[in-house]
Design a protein around this motif. Structure first.
Motif, short mmCIF file in Angstrom:
data_model
loop_
_atom_site.label_atom_id
_atom_site.label_comp_id
_atom_site.label_asym_id
_atom_site.label_seq_id
_atom_site.Cartn_x
_atom_site.Cartn_y
_atom_site.Cartn_z
N HIS A 1 29.31 -32.73 138.89
CA HIS A 1 28.03 -33.42 139.01
C HIS A 1 28.02 -34.85 138.48
N GLY A 2 28.91 -35.16 137.54
CA GLY A 2 28.95 -36.52 137.00
C GLY A 2 27.83 -36.86 136.02
N ARG A 3 26.88 -35.95 135.85
CA ARG A 3 25.80 -36.15 134.87
C ARG A 3 25.19 -34.81 134.51
N LEU A 4 24.42 -34.78 133.42
CA LEU A 4 23.79 -33.53 132.99
C LEU A 4 22.39 -33.83 132.47
N ASP A 5 21.41 -33.03 132.91
CA ASP A 5 20.02 -33.23 132.46
C ASP A 5 19.63 -32.26 131.35
N VAL A 6 20.16 -31.03 131.43
CA VAL A 6 19.75 -29.99 130.46
C VAL A 6 20.99 -29.21 130.02
N LEU A 7 21.14 -29.08 128.70
CA LEU A 7 22.24 -28.28 128.12
C LEU A 7 21.65 -27.23 127.20
N ILE A 8 21.88 -25.96 127.52
CA ILE A 8 21.36 -24.87 126.68
C ILE A 8 22.55 -24.06 126.17
N HIS A 9 22.61 -23.91 124.83
CA HIS A 9 23.73 -23.21 124.19
C HIS A 9 23.36 -21.76 123.93
N SER A 10 23.80 -20.85 124.81
CA SER A 10 23.48 -19.43 124.57
C SER A 10 24.71 -18.61 124.19
N ALA A 11 25.91 -19.15 124.39
CA ALA A 11 27.13 -18.38 124.07
C ALA A 11 27.14 -18.04 122.58
N GLY A 12 27.49 -16.81 122.27
CA GLY A 12 27.57 -16.42 120.87
C GLY A 12 28.17 -15.04 120.72
N ILE A 13 28.67 -14.76 119.52
CA ILE A 13 29.17 -13.41 119.22
C ILE A 13 28.57 -12.97 117.89
N LEU A 14 28.61 -11.66 117.70
CA LEU A 14 28.00 -11.04 116.52
C LEU A 14 28.94 -11.02 115.32
N GLY A 15 30.22 -10.69 115.58
CA GLY A 15 31.16 -10.48 114.47
C GLY A 15 30.85 -9.15 113.80
N PRO A 16 31.66 -8.80 112.79
CA PRO A 16 31.44 -7.51 112.12
C PRO A 16 30.18 -7.52 111.26
N LYS A 17 29.52 -6.36 111.19
CA LYS A 17 28.38 -6.23 110.26
C LYS A 17 28.95 -5.58 109.00
N THR A 18 29.22 -6.40 108.02
CA THR A 18 29.92 -5.90 106.82
C THR A 18 29.63 -6.82 105.63
N PRO A 19 29.66 -6.30 104.41
CA PRO A 19 29.37 -7.16 103.25
C PRO A 19 30.38 -8.31 103.12
N LEU A 20 29.92 -9.41 102.56
CA LEU A 20 30.80 -10.58 102.38
C LEU A 20 32.05 -10.22 101.57
#
Ligand SMILES: NC(=O)c1ccc[n+]([C@@H]2O[C@H](COP(=O)([O-])OP(=O)(O)OC[C@H]3O[C@@H](n4cnc5c(N)ncnc54)[C@H](OP(=O)(O)O)[C@@H]3O)[C@@H](O)[C@H]2O)c1
Length: 244
Positions: free
Chosen positions: A82-101
């Motif tokens: 496209h050579g240009r961008l009007d809207v960028l939405i960041h939805s990519a993500g992961i959870l990782g482990p649910k565990t104490p630090l």
């Protein structure tokens, strides 16, 4: 509903092979935008194009945000398309482990931070020249309630979302004078694969769908919306269709 407001408006949504990203992509496409889907797998993304109103009008980019070259690959492909961008939405993500630090694995910590936080910075930076060529550009980061209040066992995920809130504010302040708006959205609990993995005991039917919560993203993506530097609750927008 289609609108001339979105006619020809090029919208890239990272992490739009499913879940919230795909729901946002469908809503933007329904309003007349030209959507670019993103995820890791080309064949999944090709099938997703059929979920949009006019599959011939929309495109996709496959790139792994866990790989060093991922953010740059997205920018290069978008520029070729496209050579240009009007809207960028960041939805990519992961959870990782649910565990104490105290037991959180270092490798998982780095992976969650790399995908949820570092990649959102790098993708925005790589796409800045394309956004500068866009019309009334808008960038939206997806945060979480866990990016405002830490909670036991949510380790890197929670910390990454605190980072996303800060990243959105810094970009907003730096880009305000150029007219590039940057905001964050907390979607709230939404009926997706990630949510089901995080809360296996929950009945998904009690949760809003990605399409239910997409209205605020459509509103933030509009060229006539003015706000920047804010963190918004998607839940407040359910049933509130922006007048197009
Ligand atoms: N669902 C909720 O209740 C909720 C609540 C608060 C915040 N959020 C946030 O909302 C966003 C979307 O979540 P969701 O529930 O829609 O999750 P989801 O259904 O698991 O979708 C995640 C998306 O991210 C993409 N992705 C994951 N790892 C990637 C990688 N290494 N490279 C490129 N893309 C990658 C996936 O694509 P592929 O796997 O096809 O590559 C998929 O499109 C996330 O940032 C999440 O933290 C969700």
């Amino acid at each position: 509903m289609t609108s001339t407001l979105f006619a020809g408006r090029i919208c890239l949504i990272t992490g739009s092979s499913r879940g919230i990203g795909l729901g946002i992509a469908k809503s933007l496409a329904a309003n007349g935008a030209k959507v670019v889907l993103h995820g890791r797998d080309g064949s999944t993304l090709r099938s997703c194009l059929n979920d949009l109103l006019d599959p011939a009008k929309h495109r996709y980019i496959a790139a792994d945000l866990n790989a060093t070259q991922g953010p740059r690959a997205i920018a290069e492909e978008l520029n070729r398309m496209h050579g240009r961008l009007d809207v960028l939405i960041h939805s990519a993500g992961i959870l990782g482990p649910k565990t104490p630090l105290s037991e959180y694995p270092a490798e998982a910590w780095e992976e969650v931070l790399r995908i949820n936080l570092n990649a959102t910075f790098l993708v925005t930076q790589a796409l800045l020249p394309a956004l500068r060529k866009g019309a009334a550009p808008s960038v939206v980061f997806i945060s979480s309630g866990l990016g405002r209040a830490g909670r036991a066992d949510w380790g890197a995920y929670s910390v990454s979302k605190f980072g996303v809130e800060g990243l959105a504010q810094v970009w907003a302040d730096e880009l305000r004078e150029e007219g590039i708006r940057v905001n964050a959205v907390n979607p709230g609990g939404t009926r997706t694969r990630m949510r089901a993995a995080a809360y296996p005991e929950e009945d998904p039917l009690t949760l809003p769908t990605p399409e239910d919560i997409a209205q605020v993203f459509v509103w933030l993506a509009r060229p006539d919306t003015r706000i920047t530097g804010k963190s918004v609750e998607a839940r407040d927008w359910i049933g509130r269709a922006p007048a197009l």
